[in-house]
Design a protein around this motif. Structure first.
Motif, PDB file in Angstrom:
ATOM      1  N   ASP A  80       0.805  -1.221   0.000  1.00  0.00           N
ATOM      2  CA  ASP A  80       0.000   0.000   0.000  1.00  0.00           C
ATOM      3  C   ASP A  80       0.840   1.274   0.000  1.00  0.00           C
ATOM      4  OD1 ASP A  80      -2.983  -0.955   0.508  1.00  0.00           O
ATOM      5  OD2 ASP A  80      -1.652  -2.203   1.722  1.00  0.00           O
ATOM      6  N   VAL A  81       1.983   1.228   0.665  1.00  0.00           N
ATOM      7  CA  VAL A  81       2.848   2.406   0.732  1.00  0.00           C
ATOM      8  C   VAL A  81       4.297   1.966   0.621  1.00  0.00           C
ATOM      9  CG1 VAL A  81       3.559   4.438   2.059  1.00  0.00           C
ATOM     10  CG2 VAL A  81       1.213   3.577   2.279  1.00  0.00           C
ATOM     11  N   LEU A  82       5.042   2.642  -0.244  1.00  0.00           N
ATOM     12  CA  LEU A  82       6.493   2.473  -0.316  1.00  0.00           C
ATOM     13  C   LEU A  82       7.128   3.809   0.001  1.00  0.00           C
ATOM     14  CD1 LEU A  82       9.231   1.199  -1.089  1.00  0.00           C
ATOM     15  CD2 LEU A  82       8.713   1.775  -3.485  1.00  0.00           C
ATOM     16  N   VAL A  83       7.935   3.858   1.061  1.00  0.00           N
ATOM     17  CA  VAL A  83       8.651   5.079   1.417  1.00  0.00           C
ATOM     18  C   VAL A  83      10.129   4.882   1.131  1.00  0.00           C
ATOM     19  CG1 VAL A  83       9.176   6.781   3.194  1.00  0.00           C
ATOM     20  CG2 VAL A  83       6.979   5.567   3.228  1.00  0.00           C
ATOM     21  N   MET A 123       3.180  -4.459  -7.189  1.00  0.00           N
ATOM     22  CA  MET A 123       2.489  -4.576  -5.903  1.00  0.00           C
ATOM     23  C   MET A 123       1.726  -3.294  -5.579  1.00  0.00           C
ATOM     24  SD  MET A 123       5.185  -6.464  -3.361  1.00  0.00           S
ATOM     25  CE  MET A 123       6.231  -7.804  -3.898  1.00  0.00           C
ATOM     26  N   LEU A 124       2.332  -2.155  -5.875  1.00  0.00           N
ATOM     27  CA  LEU A 124       1.712  -0.862  -5.592  1.00  0.00           C
ATOM     28  C   LEU A 124       0.509  -0.621  -6.502  1.00  0.00           C
ATOM     29  CD1 LEU A 124       5.084   0.976  -5.206  1.00  0.00           C
ATOM     30  CD2 LEU A 124       3.326   0.963  -3.423  1.00  0.00           C
ATOM     31  N   ILE A 125       0.616  -1.027  -7.756  1.00  0.00           N
ATOM     32  CA  ILE A 125      -0.498  -0.869  -8.691  1.00  0.00           C
ATOM     33  C   ILE A 125      -1.670  -1.746  -8.263  1.00  0.00           C
ATOM     34  CG2 ILE A 125      -1.236  -1.307 -11.067  1.00  0.00           C
ATOM     35  CD1 ILE A 125       1.646  -0.510 -11.929  1.00  0.00           C
ATOM     36  N   ARG A 126      -1.348  -2.944  -7.824  1.00  0.00           N
ATOM     37  CA  ARG A 126      -2.392  -3.870  -7.390  1.00  0.00           C
ATOM     38  C   ARG A 126      -3.170  -3.312  -6.198  1.00  0.00           C
ATOM     39  NH1 ARG A 126       0.755  -8.102  -6.849  1.00  0.00           N
ATOM     40  NH2 ARG A 126       0.573  -8.583  -9.055  1.00  0.00           N
TER      41      ARG A 126
END
Length: 285
Positions: A80-83, A123-126
């Motif tokens: 859901d979030v990548l920092v 993963m983020l697009i999903r």
């Protein structure tokens, strides 16, 4: 794993940094927080419930691929979030810069986020997720002794701008955030100017500069605001939070281009360097 469970991955979560503050903030908000630390770093400070920790070296692509596999197993292929927080600092005048440590800094500060997005974008697009790239005011203004570090952050800012536009049709939000003073200077605390440097007359000032403790916003306060912004359906494209960010952004937008020259001349005592240089020229050196 609940189908509604949300996951946040934060790189660079060493003890005392904003990565640690961010990953703890996401955990406190009910997300499954995933932290990374260097292979040589301890993760004891990340032992509280809700945080999973992995080792990661951003300069080694296989390390990123191993992390991806671990997170796929943990999350079922969602993120859901990548920092992208991990970063290095290199403090030195532009003319005295050594290229080898600067290349490593680029590998971490700009190529690291590029590789993370390259390998984790699916993963983020999903998850219709968000990417947060931690920038710096150094990427906006010509802060002295930070020319190469500033260059990494300026590159990160512009890459992130383009990434935001490209990811928008895929429902992934991209946020550039800064600035906060943390312990990023810890590796530069013993750095000195070369004896033969033209900047040698400012050696004592330089020493104080690398050993300073920046007076900035509390990292946990910063983390709380960044996490909240990243979880919004429509976050700000540039989310700057801190004591000096508003005034710096204002003057960089509306002042003349050499405005910062005047400010930093005074801040870094460049008149002393000019006078020493003039004396040196008169002496025929």
């Amino acid at each position: 794993m609940s189908s509604k469970e949300r996951f946040a991955l934060v790189t660079g979560c060493g003890k005392g940094g904003i990565g640690e503050a961010l990953v703890k903030e996401y955990a406190s908000r009910g997300l499954h927080a995933i932290a990374t630390v260097l292979p040589t770093e301890s993760s004891d400070h990340l032992s509280e419930p809700g945080i999973t920790c992995f080792k990661l070296d951003l300069t080694v692509e296989q390390s990123i691929l191993d992390l991806k596999q671990s997170i796929q197993d943990l999350t079922g292929g969602r993120l859901d979030v990548l920092v992208n927080n991990a970063g290095l600092c290199y403090t030195m005048t532009a003319i005295d810069t050594e290229i080898i440590p600067v290349k490593r800094m680029f590998d971490v500060n700009i190529f690291g986020p590029m590789q993370m997005v390259h390998h984790f974008h699916d993963m983020l697009i999903r998850s219709r997720g968000a990417i947060v790239n931690i920038g710096s005011i150094g990427g906006v203004v010509p802060y002295l002794y930070g020319s190469s570090y500033n260059a990494t952050k300026a590159a990160l800012h512009h890459w992130s701008n383009t990434l935001r536009v490209e990811m928008s049709p895929l429902n992934v939000r991209v946020i550039i955030s800064g600035e906060i003073g943390t312990n990023i200077l810890k590796n530069d605390i013993h750095r000195q100017l070369p004896e033969a440097s033209y900047y040698a007359p400012l050696a004592s000032e330089f020493k104080k500069h690398v050993q300073r403790v920046p007076e900035t916003t509390n990292r946990f306060e910063y983390a709380a605001n960044v996490a909240a912004e990243s979880l919004k359906p429509s976050p700000a494209a540039w989310f700057w939070y801190g004591k000096t960010t508003s005034i710096i952004r204002f003057f960089d937008t509306f002042a003349w281009r050499t405005f910062w020259d005047m400010i930093f001349w005074r801040t870094f005592n460049l008149a002393k360097l000019r006078d020493a240089h003039c004396t040196r020229l008169k002496g025929g050196l």
